[in-house]
Design a protein around this motif. Structure first.
Motif, PDB file in Angstrom:
ATOM      1  N   ASP A  55       5.472  -5.628  -6.646  1.00 46.19           N
ATOM      2  CA  ASP A  55       5.937  -5.999  -5.314  1.00 46.19           C
ATOM      3  C   ASP A  55       6.031  -7.515  -5.228  1.00 46.19           C
ATOM      4  N   SER A  87      10.172   3.014  -7.019  1.00 44.03           N
ATOM      5  CA  SER A  87      10.992   1.848  -6.664  1.00 44.03           C
ATOM      6  C   SER A  87      12.083   2.189  -5.658  1.00 44.03           C
ATOM      7  N   GLN A 122      10.510   1.928  -2.287  1.00 44.43           N
ATOM      8  CA  GLN A 122      10.259   0.521  -1.982  1.00 44.43           C
ATOM      9  C   GLN A 122      11.551  -0.182  -1.559  1.00 44.43           C
ATOM     10  N   TYR A 132      12.282  -1.837   2.268  1.00 43.05           N
ATOM     11  CA  TYR A 132      12.612  -3.254   2.473  1.00 43.05           C
ATOM     12  C   TYR A 132      13.964  -3.411   3.183  1.00 43.05           C
ATOM     13  N   TYR A 165       5.969  -3.463   0.808  1.00 46.89           N
ATOM     14  CA  TYR A 165       5.951  -2.010   0.603  1.00 46.89           C
ATOM     15  C   TYR A 165       5.867  -1.703  -0.893  1.00 46.89           C
ATOM     16  N   VAL A 166       4.806  -1.039  -1.298  1.00 53.17           N
ATOM     17  CA  VAL A 166       4.707  -0.635  -2.697  1.00 53.17           C
ATOM     18  C   VAL A 166       3.834   0.609  -2.795  1.00 53.17           C
TER      19      VAL A 166
END
Length: 387
Positions: free
Chosen positions: A285, A310, A313, A317, A377-378
């Motif tokens: 991240d 991913s 994520q 975003y 965000y991860v």
């Protein structure tokens, strides 16, 4: 001609030697006072610690402590020494002062906060710390950085100014606050000694430095470690948590961790792991990048078979301002697309969950201190090596 040049060179050399031997020549003040500094004191120690002789009729005069100061030496009387009860003064400079046909030794003194400072005759001072009020008699700086919080957030715990005469903050009014210790001091009051910490207090855990409060707090009223009153705290850095149980407590009770709580429920048999969450935050991240934007990865030692989501994520975003309900619906759909259906997630065995959700929290820019919003965000899965 050569002899003349040589003679001028010799004369200049003598002038240069005289300047080296006398680096601080006497300087004339605007009203005829000439000050020649004989000694500088670069540290506050017992050698140069004094307090006011309250019986003295002397005054402290204005002076230039630093070359850039606009205040002139002996420009005016600032205050009477007899009025400085409870003030400990530290000699900064010793000087010979010439005025008209008289010469006298003067000290340039300043209190700890430079609230009282100027030139004074040595006879107006008494050696040692003032016997009145709260006095710092010992202090330790360096290697003191640590995080503290109030032992009891419902009790009055005050942060004081250095003289212990003004309350700068009551921790009872800041139940989410954390403090960064910078020094440890010993205060004497009525012949009793107590340990205090010099701290900078951040009211809600992610307050910009301009809204912080600095001062002295009694060591007996605080304890080491970050504030765990998570229901009042918007954000705590992932580096502050002590173990997985502490981090899970934050997610389950954090004021701004609602989305994280819902994501954790999607993996009923994959408990949150702090070590894996730190790997997720630093290796997968951008939120924990250094101030110049560069990544700062950490070792993945201890974990294998790491699965990074991913696609989730990237979507989060791109939709930072979406509602939590919308985000959760999309997360479920993306998990299904990657083969992590509800049944598969429920059947996972031996996997831990690495997660850091910073969901549109009011924060500040680390460099400019300007208000903005934080988003991070991860989400990863990983298997600890001992499984």
């Amino acid at each position: 001609m050569k002899k003349k040049i040589k003679l001028i060179g010799v004369m200049l050399a003598f002038v240069g030697l005289d300047m080296i031997a006398n680096p601080q020549p006497a300087q004339a003040a605007h009203n005829g006072y000439r000050v020649k500094v004989l000694k500088n004191y670069y540290k506050d120690s017992s050698e140069n610690t004094y307090h006011a002789n309250l019986k003295s009729k002397a005054a402290i005069w204005s002076g230039k402590r630093y070359p850039s100061d606009t205040q002139r030496d002996f420009q005016k009387r600032l205050y009477k020494v007899s009025k400085l009860k409870g003030v400990t003064l530290f000699v900064q400079k010793k000087a010979r002062v010439t005025h008209k046909n008289t010469k006298a030794i003067y000290y340039y003194v300043a209190d700890r906060a430079a609230g009282h400072q100027g030139w004074v005759r040595p006879s107006a001072l008494i050696k040692g710390v003032s016997p009145y009020g709260y006095q710092i008699i010992k202090e330790k700086w360096g290697n003191q950085m640590a995080t503290f919080h109030a032992k009891n957030s419902k009790q009055n715990v005050y942060i004081w100014n250095w003289r212990h005469t003004k309350k700068r903050a009551n921790l009872k009014n800041y139940p989410a606050s954390n403090m960064r210790r910078k020094a440890t001091v010993t205060l004497r009051h009525n012949k009793k000694q107590s340990t205090y910490y010099f701290v900078t207090m951040f009211p809600d855990g992610n307050t910009p430095i301009r809204k912080s409060v600095s001062g002295y707090v009694a060591a007996s009223q605080v304890e080491a470690g970050h504030n765990m009153n998570y229901s009042q705290i918007e954000y705590t850095s992932i580096d502050q948590f002590t173990d997985s149980a502490d981090y899970s407590n934050y997610i389950q009770n954090g004021k701004k961790q609602k989305l994280a709580r819902e994501i954790v429920k999607l993996f009923p048999n994959s408990p949150v792991d702090l070590g894996l969450s730190r790997i997720a935050a630093y290796d997968y991240d951008s939120f924990n990048n250094t101030s110049d934007g560069d990544p700062n990865p950490i070792s993945k030692t201890g974990y294998t078979d790491i699965k990074v989501f991913s696609s989730i994520q990237k979507w989060l975003y791109a939709h930072e301002t979406a509602s939590n309900a919308t985000k959760l619906t999309e997360i479920k759909q993306l998990l299904d697309k990657e083969g992590y259906t509800a049944s598969k997630r429920a059947s996972l065995s031996g996997y831990k969950l690495g997660i850091q959700i910073v969901n549109n929290i009011k924060g500040y820019d680390g460099e400019s201190d300007d208000a903005n919003h934080w988003n991070g965000y991860v989400l990863v899965l990983g298997r600890p090596d001992n499984n």
